[in-house]
Design a protein around this motif. Sequence first.
Motif, short mmCIF file in Angstrom:
data_model
loop_
_atom_site.label_atom_id
_atom_site.label_comp_id
_atom_site.label_asym_id
_atom_site.label_seq_id
_atom_site.Cartn_x
_atom_site.Cartn_y
_atom_site.Cartn_z
N LYS A 1 0.81 -1.23 0.00
CA LYS A 1 0.00 0.00 0.00
C LYS A 1 0.84 1.27 0.00
O LYS A 1 0.33 2.36 -0.25
N SER B 1 -8.04 -0.69 3.49
CA SER B 1 -8.63 -0.61 2.16
C SER B 1 -7.56 -0.91 1.10
O SER B 1 -6.39 -0.58 1.29
N ASN C 1 -6.13 0.09 -1.55
CA ASN C 1 -5.68 1.16 -2.45
C ASN C 1 -4.30 1.61 -2.00
O ASN C 1 -3.92 1.38 -0.86
N HIS D 1 -6.58 12.84 2.05
CA HIS D 1 -6.85 11.41 1.97
C HIS D 1 -8.01 11.23 0.99
O HIS D 1 -8.70 12.16 0.67
MG MG Z 1 -8.07 3.42 3.64
#
Ligand code: MG
Length: 331
Positions: free
Chosen positions: A51, A138, A140, A228
Amino acid sequence: MNTPPVDASAIERAAEVLRRGGIVALPTETVYGLAADADNDDAVRTLFAAKGRPADHPVIVHVSNADAFDEWATDVPDVAQILARTFWPGPLTLVLKRSARARDVLTGGQNTVALRSPAHPWMRAVLHSFGGALAAPSANRFGRVSPTTAQHVLDDLGVKPRGKVDLILDGGACPVGIESTIVDVSGDAPTLLRPGAITRNQLQKATGRQVADAGAQSPRAAGRLEKHYAPHTPLTLVPVEELVVLLSKPGGARLAVLAPMSLLENCRAEVALAIAAAEHADDYARMLYSSLHRLDSSGADRLIVAAPPTGSQWEAIHDRLRRAQAGAANG
Ligand code: MG
Ligand code: TXA
């Protein structure tokens, strides 16, 4: 939104990869997660590296049910039991005092651990087959828009050997569409660290307590950084009255717009892509990230989002849009 039937052989493959210390992208009801064995420090480090996430950012530990309180947490208050009984399995994450099993690699060195029992049938099947707990942020790259389809994960992280993950499970589009609500129940008063699908009103109704916003002294959460959930293209949130004017002017920068249908109908501005915004908060949340992904890849110079309605139901949506605006390239 249809979730395809659970593919037993894909689940078994995923559990096998996880047992070997690999990382698997998989659907949850909120967004796609990037999962690793929560008891395997090397696997969790690989996950952070994939990530590009700093090591001091804590990760959510996904568990089957509230029996995990005894294994991962200590001094669990009644309010945590009530919230778990009411909202688990589902899009709610509880921050509790950690037990010894919740090691620094998971908690970022904090004395608390975040636990969530997800509802998505594919995720639950993987948890069951794997048999342990799964660390899963998550799926991403750090700071980018969260994925709500397997394709989003493929585009952003990709599969080894050229990409970053060992396996992507395609369980359809995520039915909730935004990340879980995070409530810190490790202190005296429950505090909301991240608004999400479970609203503040629902939390207050279930517990009979006020759920306040986190103060500046609260543990850091990646979702609380201003920059973010960012698309690559500059994004501006525009009040509806101003948007009417903006869209009535022909020419100018090429726009990609997310706005109510009524505003799009008389649009004279140059538009690369227009997406009609849903009227209800649940539908809006479900389409939010996929809309941002689409707007971002439309070739527009600017992304324009009509400010949605206000109220408890819309709190999480405003939160994500505000961060998308702060994090996009317009600074
Ligand atoms: Mg996240
Ligand atoms: O819906 C979700 O929560 C998704 C799916 C995959 O479950 N996961 C997710 O994970 O959004 P992530 O890592 O992208 O965001 C988790 C948030 C981060 O902001 C992190 O800082 C916060 O949870 N967090 C984790 N442990 C914490 C702790 N001990 N104290 C405070 N915040 C914590």
